[in-house]
Each structure stands twice: as structure tokens, then as C-alpha cells.
Design a protein around this motif. Structure first.
Motif, PDB file in Angstrom:
ATOM      1  N   LYS A  53       0.831  -1.215   0.000  1.00 49.97           N
ATOM      2  CA  LYS A  53       0.000   0.000   0.000  1.00 49.97           C
ATOM      3  C   LYS A  53       0.855   1.250   0.000  1.00 49.97           C
ATOM      4  N   ASN A  54       1.863   1.276   0.835  1.00 48.46           N
ATOM      5  CA  ASN A  54       2.740   2.446   0.902  1.00 48.46           C
ATOM      6  C   ASN A  54       4.214   2.066   0.802  1.00 48.46           C
ATOM      7  N   THR A  55       4.488   0.884   0.308  1.00 37.18           N
ATOM      8  CA  THR A  55       5.872   0.418   0.272  1.00 37.18           C
ATOM      9  C   THR A  55       6.215  -0.179  -1.088  1.00 37.18           C
ATOM     10  N   LEU A  56       7.510  -0.135  -1.386  1.00 30.93           N
ATOM     11  CA  LEU A  56       8.069  -0.814  -2.554  1.00 30.93           C
ATOM     12  C   LEU A  56       9.252  -1.637  -2.068  1.00 30.93           C
ATOM     13  N   ARG A  57       9.271  -2.888  -2.466  1.00 31.01           N
ATOM     14  CA  ARG A  57      10.384  -3.735  -2.080  1.00 31.01           C
ATOM     15  C   ARG A  57      10.859  -4.494  -3.312  1.00 31.01           C
ATOM     16  N   LEU A  58      12.179  -4.550  -3.485  1.00 29.67           N
ATOM     17  CA  LEU A  58      12.732  -5.243  -4.640  1.00 29.67           C
ATOM     18  C   LEU A  58      12.441  -6.732  -4.575  1.00 29.67           C
ATOM     19  N   THR A  59      12.075  -7.291  -5.700  1.00 28.36           N
ATOM     20  CA  THR A  59      12.013  -8.746  -5.835  1.00 28.36           C
ATOM     21  C   THR A  59      13.442  -9.259  -6.045  1.00 28.36           C
ATOM     22  N   PRO A  60      13.677 -10.553  -5.919  1.00 27.37           N
ATOM     23  CA  PRO A  60      15.021 -11.083  -6.217  1.00 27.37           C
ATOM     24  C   PRO A  60      15.478 -10.715  -7.629  1.00 27.37           C
ATOM     25  N   GLU A  61      14.524 -10.722  -8.574  1.00 24.83           N
ATOM     26  CA  GLU A  61      14.878 -10.322  -9.939  1.00 24.83           C
ATOM     27  C   GLU A  61      15.221  -8.835  -9.986  1.00 24.83           C
ATOM     28  N   GLY A  62      14.489  -8.037  -9.214  1.00 28.63           N
ATOM     29  CA  GLY A  62      14.775  -6.605  -9.161  1.00 28.63           C
ATOM     30  C   GLY A  62      16.147  -6.318  -8.602  1.00 28.63           C
ATOM     31  N   ALA A  63      16.583  -7.112  -7.604  1.00 29.98           N
ATOM     32  CA  ALA A  63      17.919  -6.938  -7.031  1.00 29.98           C
ATOM     33  C   ALA A  63      18.992  -7.202  -8.080  1.00 29.98           C
ATOM     34  N   LEU A  64      18.770  -8.211  -8.926  1.00 24.40           N
ATOM     35  CA  LEU A  64      19.730  -8.495 -10.008  1.00 24.40           C
ATOM     36  C   LEU A  64      19.797  -7.339 -10.998  1.00 24.40           C
ATOM     37  N   VAL A  65      18.615  -6.790 -11.339  1.00 28.17           N
ATOM     38  CA  VAL A  65      18.578  -5.680 -12.289  1.00 28.17           C
ATOM     39  C   VAL A  65      19.249  -4.448 -11.688  1.00 28.17           C
ATOM     40  N   LEU A  66      19.102  -4.232 -10.380  1.00 34.15           N
ATOM     41  CA  LEU A  66      19.765  -3.095  -9.736  1.00 34.15           C
ATOM     42  C   LEU A  66      21.279  -3.255  -9.783  1.00 34.15           C
ATOM     43  N   ASP A  67      21.755  -4.475  -9.556  1.00 31.65           N
ATOM     44  CA  ASP A  67      23.200  -4.717  -9.681  1.00 31.65           C
ATOM     45  C   ASP A  67      23.672  -4.403 -11.089  1.00 31.65           C
TER      46      ASP A  67
END
Length: 301
Positions: A53-67
Motif C-alpha cells: 500500500k505504501n511500500t516498494l520492495r525489490l524482488t530477487p529479480e529486481g535486485a539483479l537488475v539493480l546490480d
């Protein structure tokens, strides 16, 4: 190809933790950021954020894309730094190891041309056999090596290779110098100067003689090709060398001839330009290696 705009917006949201705050930071509409992130997710076929509702959290795939996004940023920063270094290159030092056969003409001429374009770069040149050069390369005492038949080593990359045909080096007055080529079997019983076993190319000589079924008179052994060349010029003996990189011009002036070797047992010599694969080289070394690759290709037979 990954959407660079979407990747930039995604990385900003991931770092800040909010689409609204990222929009303020980037001075774009929050809706534009959301749209680009969804396009990026569609392109990659995966969800990058778990949206509460008020949060965003990286998925494991999102963490890879951030790297990946961080590596792109770092690569761009390094690229800009390298471009600036080239534009402002006033200082630098390149350490290169070479076989002795390149000391007479090729490398001095190459370095002179390179110095004309980059006068601020200095050179440290080590002359040694292939095994000694490889040991210094893997211990990061050298930036690159140029040698014949260097021994294999872990974490060493061959960035350029050309094959060189061996020749007989003989005084112009020697009977074998009267023709255009020499067959290897003609060297049976001839006084020959050979490299010693401290040089990695020594094994090639042994294999060639064995393949031709001959036994030359091993009059002289040395770890110096320049000394062997001088011995040939004195009329003491013959030698097997190569006519690479303009050597015939200086040989003619010294009363010598290079004659291509033919026959059973003759093997071409791989000339290899090597670097330490795990090491990030300074821009001055990368510039010189790139130019050296071009020069080797142009000089290759």
C-alpha cells in the motif's frame, strides 16, 4: 536491448524507495516513472518490485537488475574517465616484456610512432625469454608481453596472435644462401647456433630437427638471439630465426640473408601478445596494446 530510461528510473526508485521522491529528484512526473518501470518489467518479463500500500520492495529479480544498473553506471563513469585521460594524457607508464628478436627494429620503431601521438607516456621494456616474461605478467610486474611460444598460464589472455615462418639466417657468402629457400634436411651436419633451454622456443628447434630426421652440429648455444645473429655475421655458424618486421633490410646491410625453411618438420611459430586477464589495465597500457595489435596485424605475412 534494455530500455536505458526505464533502467535509470528503476535504479533511482530502488535507491530512494519511493516513486514520488524519485520523481522529485529526477524532476519528472511520477506517472512517467511508473510507466517506464512497467515497460522495463514487460521487456524483461518479470516483476521488479513487490508493491504494498505504501511500500516498494525489490524482488530477487529486481535486485539483479539493480546490480546490473550499478555496473552500467560504473562502466559509464570509467568510460568518461578514460576519455578524459586520453584527451589529457600527459603522464603514464607502460611496462611491456618482449622477446629479444623485437629489440632491433620493430619495437623501437613502434614506440617512436606511439610517442609521437602520446608524448607523455613513458615505457619500461623488459627483454627475456617467454617463461620469464609470463611469470612477470601473472605477478603484474608487466602490463603485456610479446613473445614466441610462451608457456600456458592461468588467467593469461592472448589478445593477438600471428604465425611466423622460421627462416635460415646465413652469411650471404654461404653456399646455402645462393638459393631462394632452404630445406631443413640441408642443415644436417651444419654448424648451427641454437637458443638454450631457458627460452621457450627451444623446444620448437628440437621438434623440427626430429621431424626432419637430422642432427645439425650444435656449435653454439645462447640465451641471446642478438648474440647468435652476431655469430652468424662473423661467419662462425648458421642460425634459425625469422624475417619478421623488416629484419631483411638490416640483414642485407650486415651481409646476411634470411631464407625461408621448407621440408618435413618445419613448424610455424605462434607470436602472442598477452595480458593478465584478471587485471584492469590503466588507460595508457590499453592504448599501447590496441596500437600494438594493429601493428602486428599490418605486419603479419
Amino acid at each position: 536491448m534494455v530500455n536505458n530510461i526505464g533502467l535509470t528510473y528503476f535504479a533511482s526508485v530502488a535507491r530512494i524507495g519511493s516513486i514520488r521522491k524519485a520523481a522529485e529528484h529526477l524532476h519528472v512526473a511520477a506517472s512517467a516513472i511508473s510507466r517506464q518501470i512497467r515497460l522495463l518489467e514487460d521487456e524483461l518479463g518479470t516483476q521488479l518490485f513487490e508493491r504494498g500500500k505504501n511500500t516498494l520492495r525489490l524482488t530477487p529479480e529486481g535486485a539483479l537488475v539493480l546490480d546490473y544498473a550499478r555496473s552500467v553506471d560504473h562502466g559509464l563513469e570509467q568510460l568518461l574517465a578514460d576519455i578524459q585521460a586520453i584527451d589529457k594524457l600527459q603522464r603514464g607508464n607502460v611496462r611491456i616484456g618482449i622477446s629479444e628478436s623485437f629489440t632491433r627494429e620493430f619495437l623501437p620503431g613502434f614506440l617512436h610512432a606511439f610517442h609521437t601521438d602520446y608524448p607523455g607516456i613513458q615505457f619500461q621494456v623488459t627483454v627475456a625469454g617467454g617463461a620469464a616474461l609470463m611469470a612477470q605478467l601473472v605477478s603484474d610486474q608487466l602490463d603485456a608481453t610479446l613473445s614466441y611460444i610462451p608457456p600456458e598460464a592461468i588467467d593469461v589472455a592472448v589478445v593477438e596472435q600471428v604465425m611466423v615462418q622460421p627462416c635460415l639466417l646465413a652469411p650471404a657468402s654461404h653456399p646455402l644462401a645462393a638459393g631462394k629457400v632452404v630445406r631443413l634436411e640441408q642443415l644436417a651436419g651444419q654448424n648451427i647456433a641454437l637458443p638454450d633451454d631457458s627460452l621457450s622456443i627451444y623446444g620448437s628447434y628440437i621438434r623440427m630437427f626430429a621431424g626432419a630426421g637430422i642432427k645439425p652440429a650444435k656449435l653454439l648455444q645462447s640465451n641471446s638471439f642478438e648474440f647468435m645473429r652476431s655469430a652468424v655475421a662473423s661467419g662462425l655458424c648458421l642460425a634459425i630465426s625469422n624475417d619478421y618486421f623488416g629484419a631483411p633490410s638490416s640483414a642485407a646491410a650486415a651481409g646476411l640473408r634470411y631464407l625461408p625453411l621448407q621440408g618435413d618438420g618445419v613448424e610455424a611459430w605462434p607470436l602472442k601478445l598477452c595480458v593478465h586477464a584478471e587485471r584492469s589495465l590503466p588507460v595508457a597500457a590499453r592504448l599501447l596494446i590496441d596500437r600494438l595489435q594493429q601493428a602486428l596485424r599490418q605486419a603479419a605475412p
